[in-house]
Design an enzyme around this catalytic site. Structure first.
Site, PDB file in Angstrom:
ATOM      1  N   ASP A 167      -0.213 -12.860  -7.974  1.00  0.00           N
ATOM      2  CA  ASP A 167      -0.758 -11.775  -7.152  1.00  0.00           C
ATOM      3  C   ASP A 167      -1.531 -10.668  -7.888  1.00  0.00           C
ATOM      4  O   ASP A 167      -2.689 -10.835  -8.199  1.00  0.00           O
ATOM      5  CB  ASP A 167       0.394 -11.188  -6.321  1.00  0.00           C
ATOM      6  CG  ASP A 167      -0.071 -10.738  -4.959  1.00  0.00           C
ATOM      7  OD1 ASP A 167      -1.002  -9.945  -4.909  1.00  0.00           O
ATOM      8  OD2 ASP A 167       0.492 -11.195  -3.938  1.00  0.00           O
ATOM      9  N   GLU A 399      13.211  -8.808  -3.052  1.00  0.00           N
ATOM     10  CA  GLU A 399      12.024  -9.568  -3.459  1.00  0.00           C
ATOM     11  C   GLU A 399      11.819  -9.505  -4.978  1.00  0.00           C
ATOM     12  O   GLU A 399      11.520 -10.500  -5.618  1.00  0.00           O
ATOM     13  CB  GLU A 399      10.816  -8.982  -2.725  1.00  0.00           C
ATOM     14  CG  GLU A 399       9.535  -9.760  -2.856  1.00  0.00           C
ATOM     15  CD  GLU A 399       8.380  -9.080  -2.130  1.00  0.00           C
ATOM     16  OE1 GLU A 399       8.558  -7.958  -1.613  1.00  0.00           O
ATOM     17  OE2 GLU A 399       7.281  -9.683  -2.089  1.00  0.00           O
TER      18      GLU A 399
HETATM   19  C1  GLC Z   1       3.699 -12.276  -2.014  1.00  0.00           C
HETATM   20  C2  GLC Z   1       3.878 -12.909  -3.386  1.00  0.00           C
HETATM   21  C3  GLC Z   1       3.658 -14.412  -3.280  1.00  0.00           C
HETATM   22  C4  GLC Z   1       4.566 -14.997  -2.227  1.00  0.00           C
HETATM   23  C5  GLC Z   1       4.377 -14.266  -0.881  1.00  0.00           C
HETATM   24  C6  GLC Z   1       5.378 -14.674   0.155  1.00  0.00           C
HETATM   25  O1  GLC Z   1       2.393 -12.368  -1.586  1.00  0.00           O
HETATM   26  O2  GLC Z   1       3.002 -12.352  -4.322  1.00  0.00           O
HETATM   27  O3  GLC Z   1       3.898 -15.016  -4.519  1.00  0.00           O
HETATM   28  O4  GLC Z   1       4.309 -16.336  -2.049  1.00  0.00           O
HETATM   29  O5  GLC Z   1       4.542 -12.890  -1.068  1.00  0.00           O
HETATM   30  O6  GLC Z   1       6.669 -14.469  -0.296  1.00  0.00           O
END
Ligand code: GLC
Length: 433
Positions: A167, A399
């Site tokens: 990300d 998270e």
């Molecule tokens: C965020 C994270 C990604 C993940 C998504 C859903 O965008 O950066 O890696 O897949 O969330 O959890």
């Protein structure tokens, strides 16, 4: 409630009938690498749900082989960016009956199914059926990467969007900064994530405008990879992505042998990948693996945890593995930091609370644990596992987590709560003790 029961409850609560969302409100659709980790967690207590998680993910696969990073099985106007940004319905390769995103995410399904095979193959008939069904689809998703994302035939595939990997990693700041914002839309008022998570822990608006601008570009080129390769300002050969591809190739080779299939092409891809990664992305001075920027034609010498992932994939020699382990203990650990920050804590761009710029992510720790174990670093592997389990048991199923030694043990939680892959990989950790 006991943590294991809590983890199962999160996975069941986040289940939407056949697939699991990563986190209520914050991420209300199906994400690709999330679902791989989630399936592993589910396989410990509800294998039918685990199998349908994988089947439902592959319903989004495009006819050119690409496995999109998001499937929009249902409508949820509370999320941005939803299906309207991607307009997959206008793309000739996308499925007609299921809106999806138009980019991919790190490959996981080869190793996820191979790990499950150790337990289920030949024992659970529905698993054998699933493997027969999924093997050609996973193979096609790898073929897409080698055919369309490796223009120089090096065996190292590129990502063309930061959402295809870690990300807002600091590794890509300079590449993203090349995007000319005068041509981009200002989408700050469309963002919904800041209603659910603290802005100080999320990407900035300036960054978001760049991310959306890239998607606008892909739509303009109708998702044609050749045109994107020629025109996209962001093209990175990423270590996290490529390590997961290699590990997933290895899983596919294992599945091919169970199925009695010809695995020569996968072995060819894999050997090329391993050789080229070591030649191009290993920096012998720093003893570390770095991403390569195909636009500026240089290694990006910033240490992030993705650079440790060759351990997980078996890409490095024993000597390189020791160097990586030493780097981990020095650059990510020294000063009492909890393992393992997403960016080395001695990097100037390290930000302990900001998403992929410093916080600890459980999927990265899980891969690191397997990688360290693979090379015989039992003590360090045990440490990573212990710290991961402690973080979750003291803070909850968040998270991501603050790695700083100065933050008290039970105040390290960041981002969304009831996060599915945290719950799933927690279960996997405790089941494999
Ligand atoms: C965020 C994270 C990604 C993940 C998504 C859903 O965008 O950066 O890696 O897949 O969330 O959890």
């Amino acid at each position: 409630m006991h943590s294991q029961e809590q983890a199962k409850k999160i996975l069941l609560d986040n289940n939407r009938g056949g697939y699991t969302i990563p986190s209520p409100r914050l991420y209300p659709f199906q994400w690709s690498w999330d679902s791989g980790f989630i399936a592993l967690g589910l396989s410990h207590f509800d294998e039918e749900k685990a199998f349908s998680e994988i089947r439902n993910m592959f319903k989004g696969q495009w006819s050119n082989g690409m496995l999109p990073h998001m499937n929009f099985h249902h409508i949820d106007p509370a999320y941005f960016p939803g299906p309207e940004l991607w307009s997959s319905n206008e793309c000739k390769w996308a499925p007609k009956d299921l809106p999806t995103s138009g980019i991919t995410q790190p490959p996981v399904y080869g190793f996820v199914l191979a790990m499950m095979a150790d337990k289920f193959w030949g024992v659970n008939h529905s698993f054998d059926v699933l493997v027969n069904e999924m093997y050609p689809k996973i193979l096609e998703s790898h073929r897409y990467l080698y055919d369309f994302r490796d223009p120089y035939n090096e065996g190292i595939v590129y990502i063309h969007h930061n959402w295809e990997s870690a990300d807002n990693s600091p590794v890509w700041d300079d590449s993203l900064a090349r995007i000319n914002l005068t041509e981009a839309r200002d989408i700050s008022s469309l963002r919904r994530d800041l209603e659910v998570a603290d802005a100080s822990q999320r990407p900035t608006n300036d960054n978001y405008n760049r991310y959306i601008h890239l998607v606008d570009l892909f739509r303009k080129y109708q998702y044609d990879d050749k045109a994107i390769f020629e025109n996209c300002p962001f093209l990175i050969q990423d270590m996290l992505f490529n390590s997961m591809l290699v590990r997933s190739n290895e899983g596919l080779i294992q599945l091919a042998s169970l199925l009695g299939k010809d695995d020569r092409i996968i072995k060819e891809w894999n050997e090329r990948s391993v050789t080229s990664i070591n030649k191009k992305c290993w920096n012998d001075k720093d003893k570390f693996y770095y991403d390569f920027d195909l636009r500026s034609n240089e290694l990006i010498r910033i240490k992030v945890s993705g650079g440790l992932m060759p351990l997980f994939a078996g890409i490095c020699t024993t000597a390189q593995a020791k160097d990586l382990k030493d780097s981990m203990m020095k650059s990510f650990r020294a000063g009492g930091y909890t393992l393992c920050a997403s960016c080395a804590t001695d990097e100037p761009r390290f930000e302990p609370l900001k998403y992929w710029r410093g916080p600890i992510w459980i999927n990265m720790n899980w891969m690191l644990y397997h990688g360290l174990k693979r090379y015989g670093f039992t003590e360090e592997a045990t440490l990573v596992r212990k710290e991961t389990i402690d973080l979750i048991e003291k803070n909850g199923f968040y998270e991501y987590f603050d790695p700083r030694p100065t933050t008290s043990q039970n105040e390290k939680h960041l981002g969304g709560n009831s996060f599915s892959w945290t719950a799933a990989l927690y279960l996997d950790f405790v089941h494999n003790l």
